[in-house]
Design a protein around this motif. Structure first.
Motif, PDB file in Angstrom:
ATOM      1  N   SER A 159       0.816  -1.208   0.000  1.00 54.32           N
ATOM      2  CA  SER A 159       0.000   0.000   0.000  1.00 54.32           C
ATOM      3  C   SER A 159       0.854   1.263   0.000  1.00 54.32           C
ATOM      4  O   SER A 159       0.338   2.359  -0.203  1.00 54.32           O
ATOM      5  CB  SER A 159      -0.935   0.025   1.211  1.00 54.32           C
ATOM      6  N   GLY A 160       2.165   1.126   0.236  1.00 57.34           N
ATOM      7  CA  GLY A 160       3.055   2.275   0.121  1.00 57.34           C
ATOM      8  C   GLY A 160       3.705   2.751   1.393  1.00 57.34           C
ATOM      9  O   GLY A 160       4.379   3.785   1.392  1.00 57.34           O
ATOM     10  N   SER A 161       3.597   2.039   2.515  1.00 62.34           N
ATOM     11  CA  SER A 161       4.222   2.445   3.779  1.00 62.34           C
ATOM     12  C   SER A 161       5.498   1.644   4.003  1.00 62.34           C
ATOM     13  O   SER A 161       5.474   0.413   3.964  1.00 62.34           O
ATOM     14  CB  SER A 161       3.262   2.220   4.958  1.00 62.34           C
ATOM     15  N   VAL A 162       6.600   2.345   4.260  1.00 66.29           N
ATOM     16  CA  VAL A 162       7.882   1.693   4.523  1.00 66.29           C
ATOM     17  C   VAL A 162       7.893   1.188   5.963  1.00 66.29           C
ATOM     18  O   VAL A 162       7.698   1.949   6.904  1.00 66.29           O
ATOM     19  CB  VAL A 162       9.045   2.661   4.285  1.00 66.29           C
ATOM     20  N   LEU A 163       8.127  -0.100   6.117  1.00 67.55           N
ATOM     21  CA  LEU A 163       8.121  -0.723   7.441  1.00 67.55           C
ATOM     22  C   LEU A 163       9.515  -0.820   8.043  1.00 67.55           C
ATOM     23  O   LEU A 163       9.661  -0.882   9.265  1.00 67.55           O
ATOM     24  CB  LEU A 163       7.503  -2.116   7.348  1.00 67.55           C
ATOM     25  N   ALA A 164      10.537  -0.856   7.194  1.00 67.78           N
ATOM     26  CA  ALA A 164      11.914  -0.962   7.683  1.00 67.78           C
ATOM     27  C   ALA A 164      12.858  -0.530   6.574  1.00 67.78           C
ATOM     28  O   ALA A 164      12.525  -0.613   5.381  1.00 67.78           O
ATOM     29  CB  ALA A 164      12.240  -2.392   8.131  1.00 67.78           C
ATOM     30  N   GLN A 165      14.045  -0.088   6.993  1.00 63.76           N
ATOM     31  CA  GLN A 165      15.072   0.316   6.036  1.00 63.76           C
ATOM     32  C   GLN A 165      16.430   0.101   6.678  1.00 63.76           C
ATOM     33  O   GLN A 165      16.598   0.308   7.886  1.00 63.76           O
ATOM     34  CB  GLN A 165      14.888   1.791   5.666  1.00 63.76           C
ATOM     35  N   CYS A 166      17.401  -0.321   5.895  1.00 60.40           N
ATOM     36  CA  CYS A 166      18.763  -0.471   6.408  1.00 60.40           C
ATOM     37  C   CYS A 166      19.745  -0.114   5.303  1.00 60.40           C
ATOM     38  O   CYS A 166      19.403  -0.104   4.119  1.00 60.40           O
ATOM     39  CB  CYS A 166      19.015  -1.884   6.933  1.00 60.40           C
ATOM     40  N   GLN A 167      20.963   0.191   5.711  1.00 58.86           N
ATOM     41  CA  GLN A 167      22.000   0.588   4.765  1.00 58.86           C
ATOM     42  C   GLN A 167      22.882  -0.605   4.431  1.00 58.86           C
ATOM     43  O   GLN A 167      23.272  -1.376   5.306  1.00 58.86           O
ATOM     44  CB  GLN A 167      22.835   1.730   5.349  1.00 58.86           C
ATOM     45  N   ILE A 168      23.184  -0.737   3.138  1.00 64.03           N
ATOM     46  CA  ILE A 168      24.050  -1.825   2.694  1.00 64.03           C
ATOM     47  C   ILE A 168      25.491  -1.491   3.056  1.00 64.03           C
ATOM     48  O   ILE A 168      25.951  -0.360   2.845  1.00 64.03           O
ATOM     49  CB  ILE A 168      23.934  -2.029   1.167  1.00 64.03           C
ATOM     50  N   ALA A 169      26.201  -2.457   3.615  1.00 60.58           N
ATOM     51  CA  ALA A 169      27.594  -2.233   3.989  1.00 60.58           C
ATOM     52  C   ALA A 169      28.431  -1.961   2.744  1.00 60.58           C
ATOM     53  O   ALA A 169      28.143  -2.449   1.649  1.00 60.58           O
ATOM     54  CB  ALA A 169      28.139  -3.453   4.734  1.00 60.58           C
ATOM     55  N   ASP A 170      29.469  -1.153   2.923  1.00 63.66           N
ATOM     56  CA  ASP A 170      30.372  -0.864   1.811  1.00 63.66           C
ATOM     57  C   ASP A 170      30.987  -2.155   1.270  1.00 63.66           C
ATOM     58  O   ASP A 170      31.301  -3.083   2.014  1.00 63.66           O
ATOM     59  CB  ASP A 170      31.494   0.072   2.281  1.00 63.66           C
ATOM     60  N   ARG A 171      31.127  -2.204  -0.050  1.00 69.69           N
ATOM     61  CA  ARG A 171      31.713  -3.350  -0.751  1.00 69.69           C
ATOM     62  C   ARG A 171      30.911  -4.635  -0.511  1.00 69.69           C
ATOM     63  O   ARG A 171      31.470  -5.729  -0.465  1.00 69.69           O
ATOM     64  CB  ARG A 171      33.169  -3.552  -0.349  1.00 69.69           C
ATOM     65  N   SER A 172      29.631  -4.493  -0.312  1.00 67.92           N
ATOM     66  CA  SER A 172      28.751  -5.638  -0.137  1.00 67.92           C
ATOM     67  C   SER A 172      27.568  -5.475  -1.080  1.00 67.92           C
ATOM     68  O   SER A 172      27.533  -4.575  -1.919  1.00 67.92           O
ATOM     69  CB  SER A 172      28.290  -5.743   1.320  1.00 67.92           C
ATOM     70  N   ASN A 173      26.584  -6.373  -0.958  1.00 67.27           N
ATOM     71  CA  ASN A 173      25.366  -6.254  -1.754  1.00 67.27           C
ATOM     72  C   ASN A 173      24.158  -6.441  -0.840  1.00 67.27           C
ATOM     73  O   ASN A 173      24.289  -6.492   0.384  1.00 67.27           O
ATOM     74  CB  ASN A 173      25.364  -7.260  -2.910  1.00 67.27           C
TER      75      ASN A 173
END
Length: 387
Positions: A159-173
């Motif tokens: 429906s369009g609501s962000v439930l969680a977010q995290c940052q990808i580690a450098d040199r990772s995927n």
């Protein structure tokens, strides 16, 4: 005798509704990264002010600090800024105070607070499974001479609501960040949709252990599984869903077939799916045909073919309802912010604004931002800070 504008500035703040959900309640649970000495403003007040400004269309740190500086006295009281007991005047933070705080934040705690607030604020879901899309986005403007751009992985309900977010580690995927992203979400009764990158055995095992189902796209990165699903006798299998649409100067035909599978080399996989889309551009006459193969842990008959097709198509809402809006409306990729975790914090505030406006029934986020910018009451009311 004070002027009319002075009287308006000195008016008392509208009292928050007693049963309203207030963002400050979620921000107060965050640890404060600042030292005790010289701490004059509450963390929750500063972050609530930043959130209100982004809700009103602020796109940069400068725009956020300008909105806070120009906010009327009653709005500053509602946000939680200190009031002088003798004069009754409200103390407004210096722009550098807010900037320093946002730079010091670690990113994880604001995202958790925002996700919890949006989840609590959402309308109770109808009975049935809830679809959650997982996808990543690169913040291209965050690139520096010595570091690549910041990449964020987000989980958004369809429906369009962000439930969680995290940052990808450098040199990772994105793969190692998949499970930490979902650890703070209640996945019971959910269906997780993701692209082929996340069709990993460990992800499937994790989701089933958390009580969630999945629809996983299968491509050549799993050659054995892909070959086995692709070579099923699809021509002999009857259609489970057929849809024909005409919009945006093109015609589309979507078809879905499902086949139960006794033994698939993937955790708890119960069905294989083939989705075929015919698209004809009415301007150029160009015809494209796309075939996508998927597997799902949902047993045969658990949901209809129409529902499965909606989830497959709905996965890309994370691109259209979130990433595209942050790029086109908030100009995220043009932002040159790159200090510390600040790119992620700004993305989290944009997620909050987009989620609130969508929960309030707005489909055009640019128009919703302009509407909120015309009256300070509107963003504060949406955040539960004023009635």
């Amino acid at each position: 005798m004070p002027s009319a504008l002075d009287q308006l500035a000195q008016a008392t703040a509208p009292a928050p509704l007693t049963d309203a959900l207030c963002l400050s309640q979620f921000l107060e649970t965050m640890p404060d990264p600042r030292g005790l000495r010289g701490r004059r403003y509450l963390l929750s007040a500063l972050l609530a002010a930043a959130a209100a400004s982004v809700l009103a269309g602020a796109r940069s740190l400068t725009a956020i600090t300008e909105w806070v500086t120009d906010a009327p006295s009653w709005a500053c009281r509602a946000l939680g800024f200190p009031v002088d007991r003798l004069t009754g005047s409200v103390s407004v933070p210096h722009p550098h105070t807010l900037r320093r705080l946002l730079v010091q934040l670690d990113g994880d705690t604001p995202d958790r607070a925002i996700g919890a607030f949006l989840a609590a604020r959402a309308t109770p879901a109808e009975p049935g499974l809830r679809a959650i899309a997982v996808d990543g986005k690169a913040l291209r403007g965050s690139r520096t001479a010595t570091a690549t751009h910041v990449t964020l992985l987000a989980a958004m309900d369809h429906s369009g609501s962000v439930l969680a977010q995290c940052q990808i580690a450098d040199r990772s995927n994105e793969i190692p960040a998949f499970q930490p992203l979902l650890d703070n979400i209640d996945l019971t009764g959910s269906v997780i949709t993701a692209d082929a990158l996340h069709t990993q055995h460990t992800h499937g095992t994790y989701l089933r252990a958390r009580g969630a189902h999945y629809t996983a796209q299968v491509k050549a990165n799993h050659p054995g599984l892909f070959d086995r699903v692709r070579r099923l006798p699809w021509q002999e299998i009857t259609l489970d869903h057929y849809e024909r649409t005409r919009a945006h100067h093109r015609k589309e035909i979507r078809r879905l077939k499902t086949a139960s599978f006794a033994h698939i080399d993937y955790p708890d996989a119960r069905q294989a799916l083939q989705a075929v889309r015919w698209r004809k551009d009415l301007t150029s006459g160009k015809l494209t045909i796309e075939r996508v193969h998927l597997i799902t842990s949902l047993p045969p008959g658990a949901v209809s073919g129409t529902q499965l097709a909606a989830w497959i198509r709905g996965h890309w809402k994370i691109e259209n309802l979130l990433h595209h809006v942050r790029d086109r409306t908030f100009h995220e990729d043009d932002s040159k912010i790159h200090i510390g975790r600040l790119p992620r914090v700004m993305a989290g505030l944009r997620n909050l604004a987009i989620g609130i406006h969508r929960q309030d029934g707005h489909t055009n986020i640019a128009a919703a931002l302009r509407h909120a910018a015309r009256d300070c009451h509107r963003p504060l009311t949406a955040l539960g800070l004023a009635g």
